[in-house]
Design an enzyme around this catalytic site. Structure first.
Site: not given
Ligand SMILES: NC(=O)c1ccc[n+]([C@@H]2O[C@H](COP(=O)([O-])OP(=O)(O)OC[C@H]3O[C@@H](n4cnc5c(N)ncnc54)[C@H](O)[C@@H]3O)[C@@H](O)[C@H]2O)c1
Length: 250
Positions: A14, A33, A59, A151, A155, A183-184
Site C-alpha cells: 500500500i 522505510d 527505522d 494488531y 490500529k 484485506t488488501v
C-alpha cells in the site's frame, strides 16, 4: 519548491502504491522505510513515469532517525504538505499467545511510529498554516479480528491518535484522517498465504471475508489517500474511513 508528500512504508504494498499515486498527482515524494532495496524499486517506478522521489532507509521506531530525516527532508526538498503513515507490521496471535517482544514491536511500528513522524512534521505544517496527515489503520481498529490482539489494539490506538490530532489542530489548518482497509493483496498478505498449510484454501478464505468475494488492491487504497490528501477531501477531518469491500457490513 514542489509540494512535498512524505510516505512511510513506501518500499512495498500500500505504501508503494500510495507513493506512486501521489507522485502522479504532482507531489515530490519523500519515502521512509526499513527496506532500502524496496525503496529503490519504488523510486525507479516513480522516476520512470516522470515523477520525483527520494529514499530514506530508516527505522520509524527510532525517534532520532525520524527527527533528523524529517529535518533533512524540510531543508533539502521542502516542508511536507502531506504525511501518509503506512508502515505497519502484524503478528498472528491471541493475547495469550503474544510475547512481550511482539506486543512491543507491533505497538512501536503501528502506533509509536505515526506519533513520532507526526510530532516531527506538525511544526513544519503549522508554520505554513496547512497540512494533511493520513494514517493507514485497518478494519482491525474498528472490529476484533481473530488472533490479531496486538494488531487490533495498535490500529484502534491509531484511530484514537488520528481523532486527537484533528481536534487539537483543525483550527490551525491541519487535517488528520484514518483510512481503514479490509484485506488488501500485498506482499504482506502474500507471505501469510505462502506460509499457510493450504495456500489456495487460505487465499479463498481471505477473499471471502469481503462481500465482493475478492481482496482489495493497493491502488484502491492509494486512490482514497489521494482524495483525502487533495483539495476535494478538504471537508474530511478526524474520520476513520472504511474501505473494505463490505467486510465489516455483515
Ligand atoms: N494488506 C492488508 O490486507 C492490510 C489491511 C488493512 C491495513 N493494512 C495496513 O496497511 C499498511 C501497509 O500494509 P501492506 O500490506 O502494504 O504491508 P507490507 O508489508 O507490504 O508493507 C509494509 C512496509 O512497512 C515497512 N516497515 C515495517 N516496519 C518498519 C519500520 N520499523 N520502519 C520503517 N519501515 C517499516 C516494511 O519494510 C514494508 O515495506 C500497514 O500499516 C497495514 O497494517 C494492510
Amino acid at each position: 519548491m514542489s509540494t512535498v508528500a512524505v510516505v512511510t512504508g513506501a518500499a512495498s504494498g500500500i505504501g508503494r502504491a500510495t507513493a506512486v499515486w501521489l507522485a502522479r498527482d504532482g507531489y515530490e515524494v519523500a519515502m521512509m522505510d526499513l527496506d532500502a532495496a524496496g525503496l529503490a524499486g519504488t523510486r525507479a517506478q516513480i522516476e520512470g513515469a516522470g515523477g520525483k522521489a527520494h529514499e530514506f532507509a530508516m527505522d520509524l521506531c527510532d525517534p532520532l532517525a525520524v527527527g533528523s530525516t524529517t529535518r533533512e527532508i524540510a531543508v533539502t526538498i521542502g516542508a511536507p504538505e502531506v504525511l501518509v503513515n503506512v508502515a505497519g507490521v502484524g503478528v498472528a496471535a491471541t493475547v495469550l499467545e503474544t510475547s512481550d517482544e511482539d506486543w512491543s514491536r507491533v505497538l512501536a511500528v503501528n502506533l509509536t511510529g505515526p506519533f513520532l513522524t507526526t510530532r516531527a512534521t506538525l511544526p513544519l505544517m503549522l508554520d505554513r498554516g496547512s497540512g494533511v496527515i493520513v494514517n493507514i489503520a485497518s478494519v482491525g481498529g474498528l472490529v476484533g479480528l481473530s488472533r490479531r490482539a496486538a494488531y487490533c489494539a495498535s490500529k484502534a490506538g491509531l484511530i484514537g491518535l488520528t481523532k486527537a490530532i484533528a481536534v487539537d489542530h483543525a483550527r490551525e489548518g491541519i487535517r488528520c484522517v484514518a483510512i481503514c482497509p479490509g484485506t488488501v493483496e500485498t506482499e504482506w498478505v502474500g507471505k501469510i498465504l505462502a506460509n499457510a498449510a493450504d495456500p489456495a484454501a487460505a487465499r479463498n478464505a481471505m477473499a471471502a471475508r469481503q462481500l465482493d468475494g475478492r481482496m482489495g488492491t493497493p491502488d484502491e487504497i492509494a486512490a482514497m489517500v489521494s482524495f483525502v490528501a487533495g483539495p476535494d477531501g478538504r471537508f474530511v477531518n478526524g474520520a476513520a474511513l472504511v474501505i473494505d469491500g463490505g467486510m465489516t457490513a455483515a
